[in-house]
Structure formats: C-alpha cells, structure tokens
Design a protein around this motif. Structure first.
Motif, PDB file in Angstrom:
ATOM      1  N   SER A   1      -0.919 -15.458  15.115  1.00 55.20           N
ATOM      2  CA  SER A   1      -0.254 -15.656  13.960  1.00 55.20           C
ATOM      3  C   SER A   1      -0.838 -14.796  12.654  1.00 55.20           C
ATOM      4  CB  SER A   1      -0.850 -17.242  13.226  1.00 55.20           C
ATOM      5  OG  SER A   1      -0.586 -18.109  14.378  1.00 55.20           O
ATOM      6  N   VAL A   2      -1.262 -13.798  13.225  1.00 56.14           N
ATOM      7  CA  VAL A   2      -1.749 -12.557  12.103  1.00 56.14           C
ATOM      8  C   VAL A   2      -0.709 -11.385  12.241  1.00 56.14           C
ATOM      9  CG1 VAL A   2      -3.578 -10.998  11.582  1.00 56.14           C
ATOM     10  CG2 VAL A   2      -4.114 -13.383  12.203  1.00 56.14           C
ATOM     11  N   ILE A   3      -0.340 -10.912  11.212  1.00 58.67           N
ATOM     12  CA  ILE A   3       0.464  -9.646  11.034  1.00 58.67           C
ATOM     13  C   ILE A   3      -0.311  -8.721  10.184  1.00 58.67           C
ATOM     14  CG2 ILE A   3       2.483  -8.704   9.715  1.00 58.67           C
ATOM     15  CD1 ILE A   3       3.996 -11.404  10.790  1.00 58.67           C
ATOM     16  N   GLU A   4      -0.211  -7.297  10.604  1.00 59.45           N
ATOM     17  CA  GLU A   4      -0.777  -5.984  10.219  1.00 59.45           C
ATOM     18  C   GLU A   4       0.043  -5.492   9.613  1.00 59.45           C
ATOM     19  OE1 GLU A   4      -4.538  -4.432  11.975  1.00 59.45           O
ATOM     20  OE2 GLU A   4      -3.304  -2.610  11.833  1.00 59.45           O
ATOM     21  N   ASP A   5       0.139  -4.829   8.581  1.00 59.24           N
ATOM     22  CA  ASP A   5       1.091  -3.810   7.738  1.00 59.24           C
ATOM     23  C   ASP A   5       0.629  -2.467   8.034  1.00 59.24           C
ATOM     24  OD1 ASP A   5      -0.786  -3.130   5.894  1.00 59.24           O
ATOM     25  OD2 ASP A   5       0.550  -3.817   4.099  1.00 59.24           O
ATOM     26  N   VAL A   6       1.394  -1.598   7.886  1.00 56.29           N
ATOM     27  CA  VAL A   6       1.198  -0.258   8.161  1.00 56.29           C
ATOM     28  C   VAL A   6      -0.095   0.269   7.099  1.00 56.29           C
ATOM     29  CG1 VAL A   6       3.566   0.439   8.899  1.00 56.29           C
ATOM     30  CG2 VAL A   6       2.972   0.423   6.257  1.00 56.29           C
TER      31      VAL A   6
ATOM     32  N   GLY B   1       0.800  -1.246   0.081  1.00 53.61           N
ATOM     33  CA  GLY B   1       0.105  -0.161   0.063  1.00 53.61           C
ATOM     34  C   GLY B   1       0.805   1.255   0.198  1.00 53.61           C
ATOM     35  N   PRO B   2       0.081   2.275   0.081  1.00 59.38           N
ATOM     36  CA  PRO B   2       0.851   3.541  -0.051  1.00 59.38           C
ATOM     37  C   PRO B   2       1.830   3.926   1.125  1.00 59.38           C
ATOM     38  CG  PRO B   2      -1.295   3.981   0.344  1.00 59.38           C
ATOM     39  CD  PRO B   2      -1.192   2.632  -0.099  1.00 59.38           C
ATOM     40  N   LYS B   3       1.617   3.739   2.207  1.00 60.22           N
ATOM     41  CA  LYS B   3       2.515   3.830   3.139  1.00 60.22           C
ATOM     42  C   LYS B   3       3.589   2.924   3.327  1.00 60.22           C
ATOM     43  CE  LYS B   3      -1.006   5.537   6.602  1.00 60.22           C
ATOM     44  NZ  LYS B   3      -1.871   5.063   7.775  1.00 60.22           N
ATOM     45  N   ALA B   4       3.425   1.706   2.947  1.00 64.44           N
ATOM     46  CA  ALA B   4       4.233   0.818   3.023  1.00 64.44           C
ATOM     47  C   ALA B   4       5.514   1.096   1.890  1.00 64.44           C
ATOM     48  CB  ALA B   4       3.647  -0.615   2.648  1.00 64.44           C
ATOM     49  N   LYS B   5       4.847   1.677   0.760  1.00 62.55           N
ATOM     50  CA  LYS B   5       5.865   2.057  -0.205  1.00 62.55           C
ATOM     51  C   LYS B   5       6.970   3.118   0.285  1.00 62.55           C
ATOM     52  CE  LYS B   5       3.271   1.072  -4.240  1.00 62.55           C
ATOM     53  NZ  LYS B   5       2.177   1.425  -5.164  1.00 62.55           N
ATOM     54  N   ARG B   6       6.229   4.336   1.018  1.00 66.18           N
ATOM     55  CA  ARG B   6       7.128   5.172   1.462  1.00 66.18           C
ATOM     56  C   ARG B   6       8.078   4.871   2.523  1.00 66.18           C
ATOM     57  NH1 ARG B   6       2.196   8.285   0.997  1.00 66.18           N
ATOM     58  NH2 ARG B   6       1.741   7.993   3.165  1.00 66.18           N
ATOM     59  N   PHE B   7       7.784   4.087   3.383  1.00 66.71           N
ATOM     60  CA  PHE B   7       8.558   3.340   4.416  1.00 66.71           C
ATOM     61  C   PHE B   7       9.914   2.613   3.655  1.00 66.71           C
ATOM     62  CE2 PHE B   7       5.315   3.965   7.828  1.00 66.71           C
ATOM     63  CZ  PHE B   7       6.078   4.852   8.563  1.00 66.71           C
ATOM     64  N   ILE B   8       9.482   1.869   2.699  1.00 66.82           N
ATOM     65  CA  ILE B   8      10.572   1.167   1.854  1.00 66.82           C
ATOM     66  C   ILE B   8      11.516   2.065   1.095  1.00 66.82           C
ATOM     67  CG2 ILE B   8      10.809  -0.461   0.130  1.00 66.82           C
ATOM     68  CD1 ILE B   8       8.195  -1.922   0.768  1.00 66.82           C
ATOM     69  N   GLU B   9      11.076   3.160   0.760  1.00 65.86           N
ATOM     70  CA  GLU B   9      11.752   4.002  -0.077  1.00 65.86           C
ATOM     71  C   GLU B   9      13.005   4.764   0.972  1.00 65.86           C
ATOM     72  OE1 GLU B   9       8.859   5.674  -3.058  1.00 65.86           O
ATOM     73  OE2 GLU B   9       9.629   7.213  -1.837  1.00 65.86           O
ATOM     74  N   ARG B  10      12.607   5.109   2.292  1.00 64.64           N
ATOM     75  CA  ARG B  10      13.150   5.559   3.255  1.00 64.64           C
ATOM     76  C   ARG B  10      14.249   4.470   3.817  1.00 64.64           C
ATOM     77  NH1 ARG B  10       9.033   7.908   7.680  1.00 64.64           N
ATOM     78  NH2 ARG B  10      11.044   8.139   8.687  1.00 64.64           N
ATOM     79  N   ASP B  11      13.833   3.231   4.133  1.00 61.63           N
ATOM     80  CA  ASP B  11      14.422   2.401   4.611  1.00 61.63           C
ATOM     81  C   ASP B  11      15.635   1.960   3.581  1.00 61.63           C
ATOM     82  OD1 ASP B  11      15.244  -0.667   4.424  1.00 61.63           O
ATOM     83  OD2 ASP B  11      14.428  -0.476   6.364  1.00 61.63           O
ATOM     84  N   GLU B  12      15.427   1.808   2.256  1.00 64.14           N
ATOM     85  CA  GLU B  12      16.382   1.307   1.374  1.00 64.14           C
ATOM     86  C   GLU B  12      17.523   2.244   0.801  1.00 64.14           C
ATOM     87  OE1 GLU B  12      14.247  -0.545  -1.863  1.00 64.14           O
ATOM     88  OE2 GLU B  12      13.964  -2.497  -0.625  1.00 64.14           O
ATOM     89  N   ARG B  13      17.159   3.563   1.215  1.00 62.25           N
ATOM     90  CA  ARG B  13      18.198   4.604   1.220  1.00 62.25           C
ATOM     91  C   ARG B  13      19.263   4.462   2.298  1.00 62.25           C
ATOM     92  NH1 ARG B  13      14.334   8.464  -0.381  1.00 62.25           N
ATOM     93  NH2 ARG B  13      13.896   9.047   1.730  1.00 62.25           N
TER      94      ARG B  13
END
Ligand code: PLP
Length: 440
Positions: A62-67, A30-42
């Motif tokens: 056994s359940v995980i919720e993403d941002v 989702g959009p929030k995940a994409k933004r965190f990934i960009e920041r993380d990968e830098r």
C-alpha cells in the motif's frame, strides 16, 4: 512513519523493500517529478484527468514511491485495481513464470492451462447456480461491450436500460450506457441507439415511465446496474432497489447484468457487492481488481445465455496468459486473506470517516461497504457539493503523503489495496483529517 511489511511481503533488505510511508522530507512535487510532468504534458492527450502531480517510480503493498524518493500511502489502488496491493510477490512470481513460458497465443484460437484454471475459478465464485461460461476481455469497457452484444444476441431484443450516474466505460457501446458526467459523452454522439436511463434507486421509473412511454418490456434485452455506483459517487442502492430490478427482469425475461467491475473481486468484503443485497444477476462483469493491475476483464453468464456460435465474439489479446496467471494468483490471495481483510477493516474505515464528518463540517455523508467508501465535500456556507474544496483536500492529502481519488461530482473515494493493514489505515485517515482541517 509506518513500515509497510505485511504477512506475505519481503523483509527489509530484500531488493523490493520500499521503506516506510508517509515520507515527504522536502515537499511535493520534487524536481525530478516536475521535469517528467513537463515532458508528459507536452505530448499526452489533454483528456487525462490528473488530480495532482504524482510521478511514480515504484510501489509495493500500500506504499507508492515517487521519482524523488517521496513515499505515499495509497488509498486509491490505481482506481480500485491493485486488489492485492502493488507488486505482490506472489502476483509478480506468477507473471514472471508465465512470461518465461508463454506470453501470447490468443485465447480465441487456442487453449492454455492458466485460462482454463481462471474460468473454472470465475464460474465457481460468481453468484448463482451453474452451469456458466466466461468470455474474457482486456478491460472493463470491453466486458460491458461484450455483455451488451451477448444480451442482444441471446434475447433477440434491442433495448438496454441503465441508470443516471452509471459509469460503464468509454467505448461507444459502453459509453451509451455510461451516464455519469455530460463531459464524458459530449460531442461523441450519435451513440448506440435504443439505450435508455432512469434515476439510480428508482426502479419504479422503469415500469411507470420507460415501459409506458418508450418501449415494450418484451423489447428489452438487459438492465445494466452497478450494485454500488462507482464513478458516479460510491452510491449505495436504496433498500429493495436491486431486488426490484431482479423482479422486473424475471417478469419480463430481461437479463439483469451486474457491473461489478469496480465493486467486485472482494472489494466490499464479499466476492461481489450484489451478494450483500441477496441478488443474483444473470450476467456478472468483472475487471479492475481481477488481475491486480494486468489488463483483464470477464463476462460470466449462464451457459444457456452465453450461446453465441464460434466467430460471433472474440479478441486477439483478451485472456492473455500473463494476465490470466496474474488473475489466478490474485483470486487465490483475495480468497485466502484479503477479502476477509476488506470485511474486517471496512467498518473501521467507515467509522473513522463518520467521525471526521462529525468533526469537520465540510465533509459529510460517509458511506460504503468494505474497502469501498466515500464521503461528500460540501460548502460550509450553502451545504451544497463543493468540487473546488474537494480539489484542495485531495491536494492537501497528497502533500501529506496520502493518495486519494475523487468520484461523483464532489465526493472523495477511499478504495485502498485490500491488503492494507490497520496501522496504515489509521495513519492515512489521520492524514486525511489533517488535510480536511486545512480547507475549513
Ligand atoms: N464499469 C465500472 C463500474 C467501472 O468503474 C469502470 C471503470 O471505472 C468501467 C466499467 C470501465 O472499465 P475500464 O476503465 O477498464 O474500461
């Protein structure tokens, strides 16, 4: 969709109710995940292996919720770590209570009750008669490291033997024993000397090759073996293999060290995987699931073996009180219900994987014990391992709300939290089957 409430877990409406899974209304990431990934990968080390773009906000059972609010069934348990599931209320409570009273004092220097309770429990559950002693660590690799040092110290011998496909960690000593992917060793040498390897499953090679050409058995301190190879591909030992190692060790006064870091803490339906094969190691190593995600490992050895003097080995953080409290709660839960759950659901998981392998010709060789199972992904055309197709299956599973991890060169592992219930297992397997069907 499937609720995640289970026996010990809070009711809907409580602050930590997380909702049913899978739940992916608008696709991932989702959009929030994409933004965190960009920041993380830098900024993060490019050595991390992220198989798909999961950015986690919280997790329960056994359940995980993403941002972005998507929810996934977790069949990976943070690499076989979250034995009691994510944030089990009893583990959280133990951590909170301990954190309010004492976070750190250094177990190498002083005493505290939760550490005493933990080492009592560990010596009681480890196979083999007592008396035993425990050295605590912060991680799996440190447990391996400490065991290598202990073996050399106790035996006054230098050689250590391991197996192709083995994974024992990444610090320099453990890395010398790790022999699972060339990438993990490339350009890091020279590693610790006097470490030799033979193929996993071929105990004869120790006597017919190593003892003949490379070293005298009287110079071997220890043989390190994972009863079930983990990172190497969830490979079960061939019949008699572990007994043969036990026998070689007995004949030459070599220590048999079972690395149960991935396979221990009830994952296979017994405390330790070696128990399935009627083998009692001299030294047992645990970590991963031991404290449900808090960093803790342990070396458990006979009192006679763990004979090093004060100052020979120690650590500032290892055996931290909060981690010990989490471990005590974990071991209690695993003992009272989750080990039995792993034993009960293991055959169901394996049978379902065999079924899928029968139906879908790109997955094969379902195997495992308890909730430690895997299968290989192969090319339909050549019948050989197919890592690219595996990537696509992992991604397709993720997109459907199922979290899986790879292992070995082309295998997928199934190591859910030990608290997973039948319904969750079945839904996850259905998602996996659908994912495999998309990459035929
Ligand atoms: N030994 C085994 C069997 C493992 O599976 C692992 C980790 O995957 C290790 C050792 C290393 O543990 P850690 O990553 O905590 O250092």
């Amino acid at each position: 969709m499937l609720g995640i409430k289970q026996n010990e877990q809070p009711q809907q409406g409580d602050h930590d109710w997380i909702g049913p899974a899978p739940w992916i209304p608008d696709g991932v990431p989702g959009p929030k995940a994409k933004r965190f990934i960009e920041r993380d990968e830098r900024l993060t080390s490019p050595s991390y292996t992220r198989d798909y773009p999961l950015v986690v906000k919280r997790a329960l059972g056994s359940v995980i919720e993403d941002v972005d609010g998507n929810r996934f069934l977790d069949f990976a348990a943070g690499i076989a770590v979250c034995a009691t599931g994510h944030c089990h209320p009893k583990v959280v409570q133990a951590i909170e209570e301990q954190a309010r009273n004492l976070i750190h004092i250094c177990g190498s220097d002083f005493y505290y009750p939760v550490m005493v309770e933990l080492v009592e429990k560990l010596t009681a559950i480890t196979p083999g008669p007592g008396p035993k002693r425990v050295y605590l660590t912060n991680s799996g690799t440190e447990a391996v490291e400490a065991a290598m040092k202990l073996a050399r110290y106790y035996t006054r011998r230098q050689w250590i033997i391991g197996f192709y496909g083995a994974f024992h960690g990444r610090t320099m000593g453990a890395l010398s024993l790790t022999c699972s992917k060339a990438r993990q060793r490339e350009r890091f040498g020279p590693l610790v000397p006097m470490v030799a390897h033979v193929p996993f499953g071929d105990a004869d090679a120790i006597e017919s090759n190593l003892f003949r050409y490379e070293m005298a058995p009287s110079e071997v301190a220890a043989i390190f073996v994972e009863p079930i190879q983990g990172e190497g591909g969830y490979i079960l030992p061939p019949p008699g293999f572990l007994q043969q190692i036990r026998d070689i060790c007995d004949r030459h006064k070599i220590l048999m060290v079972c690395d149960e870091i991935q396979s221990g803490t009830g994952r296979t339906g017994r405390w330790f995987a070696c128990e399935h094969f009627d083998v009692i190691p001299d030294v047992a190593l645990v970590a991963k699931g031991l404290a449900s995600g808090m960093p803790l490992g342990a070396v458990v050895a006979p009192e006679e073996v763990m004979s090093w003097p004060p100052g020979a080995q120690g650590s500032t953080f290892a055996g931290n009180p909060v981690c010990c409290a989490a471990a005590n709660a974990t071991l209690e839960l695993v003992e009272s219900s989750y080990m039995a759950n792993a034993a009960k659901l293991g055959p169901r998981l394996l049978a379902a994987l065999e079924n899928i392998a029968d139906k879908r010709k790109v997955v094969t060789a379902a195997r495992g014990l308890g909730l430690m199972c895997a299968l290989d992904v192969i090319s339909r055309r050549t019948g050989k391992g197919d890592a690219k197709r595996r990537e696509r299956i992992l991604r397709a599973s993720f997109e459907r709300g199922l979290l899986l991890l790879p292992c070995g060169e082309h295998a997928i592992r199934f190591c859910p939290p030990l608290c997973i219930n039948e319904a969750q297992l079945d839904v996850g397997l259905k998602l996996f089957d659908e994912a495999v069907a998309t990459v035929l």
